[in-house]
Write a protein that holds these residues in place. Structure first.
Motif, short mmCIF file in Angstrom:
data_model
loop_
_atom_site.label_atom_id
_atom_site.label_comp_id
_atom_site.label_asym_id
_atom_site.label_seq_id
_atom_site.Cartn_x
_atom_site.Cartn_y
_atom_site.Cartn_z
N ILE A 62 0.85 -1.18 0.00
CA ILE A 62 0.00 0.00 0.00
C ILE A 62 0.89 1.24 0.00
O ILE A 62 1.79 1.37 0.82
CB ILE A 62 -0.91 0.02 1.24
N THR A 63 0.62 2.16 -0.93
CA THR A 63 1.38 3.40 -1.00
C THR A 63 0.43 4.60 -0.94
O THR A 63 -0.74 4.49 -1.32
CB THR A 63 2.21 3.48 -2.30
N TYR A 69 0.37 7.53 -2.70
CA TYR A 69 0.01 8.16 -3.96
C TYR A 69 0.05 7.14 -5.09
O TYR A 69 1.12 6.72 -5.54
CB TYR A 69 0.96 9.33 -4.25
N LYS A 70 -1.14 6.74 -5.54
CA LYS A 70 -1.26 5.61 -6.48
C LYS A 70 -0.53 5.84 -7.80
O LYS A 70 0.00 4.91 -8.40
CB LYS A 70 -2.73 5.32 -6.77
N ASN A 71 -0.50 7.07 -8.27
CA ASN A 71 0.07 7.36 -9.59
C ASN A 71 1.50 7.88 -9.53
O ASN A 71 2.07 8.27 -10.54
CB ASN A 71 -0.82 8.37 -10.32
N LYS A 110 7.90 3.63 -2.03
CA LYS A 110 7.05 3.84 -0.86
C LYS A 110 7.70 4.76 0.17
O LYS A 110 7.04 5.64 0.73
CB LYS A 110 6.70 2.50 -0.21
N TYR A 150 -4.83 6.80 2.88
CA TYR A 150 -3.72 5.84 2.91
C TYR A 150 -3.55 5.22 4.30
O TYR A 150 -3.37 4.01 4.44
CB TYR A 150 -2.40 6.52 2.50
N GLU A 208 -6.23 2.65 4.76
CA GLU A 208 -6.02 1.47 3.91
C GLU A 208 -4.84 0.63 4.38
O GLU A 208 -4.90 -0.60 4.44
CB GLU A 208 -5.80 1.92 2.46
#
Length: 243
Positions: free
Chosen positions: A5-6, A8-10, A15, A199, A202
């Motif tokens: 899980i990071t 900023y997805k884009n 990480k 984030y 998640e």
């Protein structure tokens, strides 16, 4: 963790870099927002960590992912000679340094910018090591824990405070609703980073907790591993040692 899980997805950053960027962005609001999100209960959890560490009468303490230094400042009550707060976010450390100076603790607590997975300390250096709400942000969990084991003295104490997921009804359902809907909303209202608290929610849900994390600690080489759920299981304190 079941998946990486990071924040900023884009983003093309790794990480670690994303986490540092995120905490730099929210550093100014972090303390107040944390109190709101946890209803202030996180203060009680940190005091329990202090009680565990104080029993070992440590002279040297390392607080990893120290952020703005709340736990490091609390550790001063152990009367340790040296307390080091380590974090990858310069913004969080700057806030922490001001808090430490205001409490006249700059002679005891040193804030250092650094990577928890590659620490600039000798083997068997610290009597006690703590991490509050930080292990889920490690890029490689096993590597970070192995590095902690390396710098911890034999018979030293390692204490983790981390979010976990309640397993009993109705706390599990209530936690899931709060973390998925309310927490990100509060973050958006009070933070200038719209994705940060999404984030954090998640990553909390995806991180291994309880016996799963106990087993990871044992695999790395820690002994006397204990998990102590807090407040219906929304957080857990883990205590471990080194041969």
């Amino acid at each position: 963790m079941s998946k990486n899980i990071t924040p900023y997805k884009n983003s093309t950053l790794g990480k670690k870099e994303q986490v540092a960027q995120m905490f730099d962005t929210i550093s100014g609001n972090y303390d107040n927002l944390n109190r709101v999100i946890s209803f202030g209960i996180d203060i009680k959890w940190r005091k329990k960590v202090l009680q565990i560490v104080a029993k070992f009468n440590p002279k040297t303490i390392l607080d990893i992912a120290t952020g703005t230094g709340d736990l490091a400042i609390l550790m001063a009550q152990t009367n340790a000679d040296t307390i080091i707060g380590l974090d990858i976010s310069g913004g969080m450390l700057e806030v922490g340094k001001k808090k430490i100076a205001a409490k006249n603790l700059s002679g005891t607590i040193k804030m250092i910018l650094g990577d928890s997975e590659n620490m600039p300390f000798e083997d068997n250096y610290f009597d006690a090591i703590t991490v509050a709400f930080g292990v889920r942000n490690f890029e490689t969990l096993d590597k970070g824990l192995a590095e902690i084991l390396r710098v911890l003295k034999p018979k030293g104490v390692f204490v983790i405070l981390e979010t976990s997921v309640p397993e009993k009804i109705p706390y599990k359902q209530g936690y899931n609703f709060y973390s998925k809907n309310i927490l990100p909303l509060i973050g958006k209202l009070f933070s200038n980073d719209n994705v940060a608290y999404g984030y954090l929610s998640e990553s909390s849900a995806a991180f291994p907790y309880g016996e799963a994390l106990n087993n990871i600690l044992r695999k790395i080489g820690f002994i006397d591993v204990i998990a102590m759920p807090q407040t219906f299981g929304v957080a857990t304190i883990y205590s471990a040692s080194k041969k």
